[in-house]
Motif scaffolding. Sequence first.
Motif, PDB file in Angstrom:
ATOM      1  N   HIS A   1     -38.892  -6.120  -2.903  1.00  0.00           N
ATOM      2  CA  HIS A   1     -37.918  -7.119  -2.451  1.00  0.00           C
ATOM      3  C   HIS A   1     -37.158  -6.642  -1.209  1.00  0.00           C
ATOM      4  O   HIS A   1     -36.033  -7.100  -0.946  1.00  0.00           O
ATOM      5  N   VAL A   2     -37.748  -5.753  -0.460  1.00  0.00           N
ATOM      6  CA  VAL A   2     -37.121  -5.202   0.740  1.00  0.00           C
ATOM      7  C   VAL A   2     -38.053  -5.414   1.937  1.00  0.00           C
ATOM      8  O   VAL A   2     -39.210  -4.990   1.904  1.00  0.00           O
ATOM      9  N   GLN A   3     -37.562  -6.069   2.971  1.00  0.00           N
ATOM     10  CA  GLN A   3     -38.350  -6.238   4.188  1.00  0.00           C
ATOM     11  C   GLN A   3     -38.576  -4.867   4.826  1.00  0.00           C
ATOM     12  O   GLN A   3     -37.619  -4.115   5.048  1.00  0.00           O
ATOM     13  N   SER A   4     -39.835  -4.566   5.117  1.00  0.00           N
ATOM     14  CA  SER A   4     -40.124  -3.246   5.683  1.00  0.00           C
ATOM     15  C   SER A   4     -41.428  -3.251   6.449  1.00  0.00           C
ATOM     16  O   SER A   4     -42.306  -4.091   6.207  1.00  0.00           O
ATOM     17  N   ILE A   5     -41.553  -2.311   7.364  1.00  0.00           N
ATOM     18  CA  ILE A   5     -42.789  -2.053   8.078  1.00  0.00           C
ATOM     19  C   ILE A   5     -42.907  -0.548   8.254  1.00  0.00           C
ATOM     20  O   ILE A   5     -41.938   0.120   8.637  1.00  0.00           O
ATOM     21  N   GLU A   6     -44.074  -0.010   7.911  1.00  0.00           N
ATOM     22  CA  GLU A   6     -44.319   1.425   8.003  1.00  0.00           C
ATOM     23  C   GLU A   6     -45.718   1.651   8.549  1.00  0.00           C
ATOM     24  O   GLU A   6     -46.607   0.812   8.369  1.00  0.00           O
ATOM     25  N   SER A   7     -45.920   2.784   9.197  1.00  0.00           N
ATOM     26  CA  SER A   7     -47.243   3.155   9.700  1.00  0.00           C
ATOM     27  C   SER A   7     -47.653   4.490   9.101  1.00  0.00           C
ATOM     28  O   SER A   7     -46.881   5.453   9.108  1.00  0.00           O
ATOM     29  N   PHE A   8     -48.856   4.528   8.564  1.00  0.00           N
ATOM     30  CA  PHE A   8     -49.444   5.743   8.025  1.00  0.00           C
ATOM     31  C   PHE A   8     -50.853   5.849   8.589  1.00  0.00           C
ATOM     32  O   PHE A   8     -51.738   5.080   8.214  1.00  0.00           O
ATOM     33  N   GLY A   9     -51.066   6.761   9.507  1.00  0.00           N
ATOM     34  CA  GLY A   9     -52.364   6.871  10.141  1.00  0.00           C
ATOM     35  C   GLY A   9     -52.696   5.605  10.913  1.00  0.00           C
ATOM     36  O   GLY A   9     -51.903   5.133  11.735  1.00  0.00           O
ATOM     37  N   SER A  10     -53.844   5.025  10.608  1.00  0.00           N
ATOM     38  CA  SER A  10     -54.289   3.814  11.313  1.00  0.00           C
ATOM     39  C   SER A  10     -53.821   2.537  10.640  1.00  0.00           C
ATOM     40  O   SER A  10     -54.159   1.440  11.091  1.00  0.00           O
ATOM     41  N   VAL A  11     -53.043   2.644   9.565  1.00  0.00           N
ATOM     42  CA  VAL A  11     -52.658   1.474   8.765  1.00  0.00           C
ATOM     43  C   VAL A  11     -51.180   1.146   8.940  1.00  0.00           C
ATOM     44  O   VAL A  11     -50.328   2.039   8.889  1.00  0.00           O
ATOM     45  N   THR A  12     -50.884  -0.129   9.127  1.00  0.00           N
ATOM     46  CA  THR A  12     -49.511  -0.634   9.150  1.00  0.00           C
ATOM     47  C   THR A  12     -49.264  -1.391   7.856  1.00  0.00           C
ATOM     48  O   THR A  12     -49.995  -2.338   7.543  1.00  0.00           O
ATOM     49  N   THR A  13     -48.267  -0.979   7.081  1.00  0.00           N
ATOM     50  CA  THR A  13     -47.921  -1.682   5.849  1.00  0.00           C
ATOM     51  C   THR A  13     -46.706  -2.570   6.099  1.00  0.00           C
ATOM     52  O   THR A  13     -45.756  -2.164   6.762  1.00  0.00           O
ATOM     53  N   ILE A  14     -46.759  -3.781   5.547  1.00  0.00           N
ATOM     54  CA  ILE A  14     -45.713  -4.784   5.782  1.00  0.00           C
ATOM     55  C   ILE A  14     -45.267  -5.385   4.461  1.00  0.00           C
ATOM     56  O   ILE A  14     -46.097  -5.784   3.635  1.00  0.00           O
ATOM     57  N   ASN A  15     -43.970  -5.452   4.259  1.00  0.00           N
ATOM     58  CA  ASN A  15     -43.391  -6.164   3.124  1.00  0.00           C
ATOM     59  C   ASN A  15     -42.471  -7.248   3.680  1.00  0.00           C
ATOM     60  O   ASN A  15     -41.474  -6.931   4.344  1.00  0.00           O
ATOM     61  N   PRO A  16     -42.787  -8.537   3.431  1.00  0.00           N
ATOM     62  CA  PRO A  16     -41.949  -9.615   3.971  1.00  0.00           C
ATOM     63  C   PRO A  16     -40.645  -9.819   3.222  1.00  0.00           C
ATOM     64  O   PRO A  16     -39.812 -10.625   3.625  1.00  0.00           O
ATOM     65  N   GLY A  17     -40.444  -9.081   2.124  1.00  0.00           N
ATOM     66  CA  GLY A  17     -39.220  -9.229   1.346  1.00  0.00           C
ATOM     67  C   GLY A  17     -39.297 -10.368   0.353  1.00  0.00           C
ATOM     68  O   GLY A  17     -40.363 -10.903   0.067  1.00  0.00           O
ATOM     69  N   SER A  18     -38.171 -10.737  -0.190  1.00  0.00           N
ATOM     70  CA  SER A  18     -38.055 -11.825  -1.160  1.00  0.00           C
ATOM     71  C   SER A  18     -37.114 -12.877  -0.597  1.00  0.00           C
ATOM     72  O   SER A  18     -36.025 -12.538  -0.113  1.00  0.00           O
ATOM     73  N   PRO A  19     -37.500 -14.174  -0.630  1.00  0.00           N
ATOM     74  CA  PRO A  19     -36.643 -15.200  -0.018  1.00  0.00           C
ATOM     75  C   PRO A  19     -35.217 -15.245  -0.555  1.00  0.00           C
ATOM     76  O   PRO A  19     -34.257 -15.327   0.217  1.00  0.00           O
ATOM     77  N   LEU A  20     -35.069 -15.171  -1.878  1.00  0.00           N
ATOM     78  CA  LEU A  20     -33.737 -15.346  -2.459  1.00  0.00           C
ATOM     79  C   LEU A  20     -33.290 -14.193  -3.346  1.00  0.00           C
ATOM     80  O   LEU A  20     -32.183 -14.227  -3.897  1.00  0.00           O
TER      81      LEU A  20
END
Length: 229
Positions: free
Chosen positions: A159-178
């Motif tokens: 439930h947390v908006q985040s973006i991280e990079s590990f090697g060649s991969v980008t991980t994305i969490n759009p979070g929770s609307p409410l």
Amino acid sequence: MNRFTRYENGIIADADFYNRLQYADTASILLLSDTHGAVDAVRWILSNFGEECQACLFAGDGAQDIITVVREAAAGRITIPPVIIMTQGNCDSQLYPPVFPDSKNPKPFGLPVYQQKMIAGQHILLTHGHLHHVELDGRKLSMTAENLGCTIAVHGHTHVQSIESFGSVTTINPGSPLRPRGKSYGGFAILSIETGKLQFYRLIRESNGAFSASAHAVYPIPIRQSAGD
């Protein structure tokens, strides 16, 4: 009115559009997760970005919310992205009743624990994240994505908006609307393959129940060039 002709294995889509989208030159992708019963928020987000985005990736926990809004779109009440790709969250069921019970061949709608898809030439892994312990960090998820040949991994669960990079991969969490946690805004995200940018949005609920959204952060995303470029 949306024309959904494919609805199986976590995919609800216009089949012809879905097939073309894999090799499209570009795409705008709505990223959504952890709606947890907020059908009104899902309806507002999908309908307000239905013309702008060619696909929605839903990372779990609220599958019934998405199915409800899809049925409304199929009935012509709203317009939403023509491709919906979903995965099972830890609060979702593995099987749901047929999305369209009156169709010629109604089947239970199953949700896989992960989806590995190509959109506009980009290999994307979609999963909720609980099985990869994303509450700790995104390393295990990124390793799975890399082993599958994906450079982008979309997840939820924290439930947390985040973006991280590990090697060649980008991980994305759009979070929770409410239901945001920590210092995160409640909201969603849009990934543009054309510009190579990820934009996080904050969802705002007014006192009268009306919604609005504002972009609050933009990040560059490495985009893999297709063969021949």
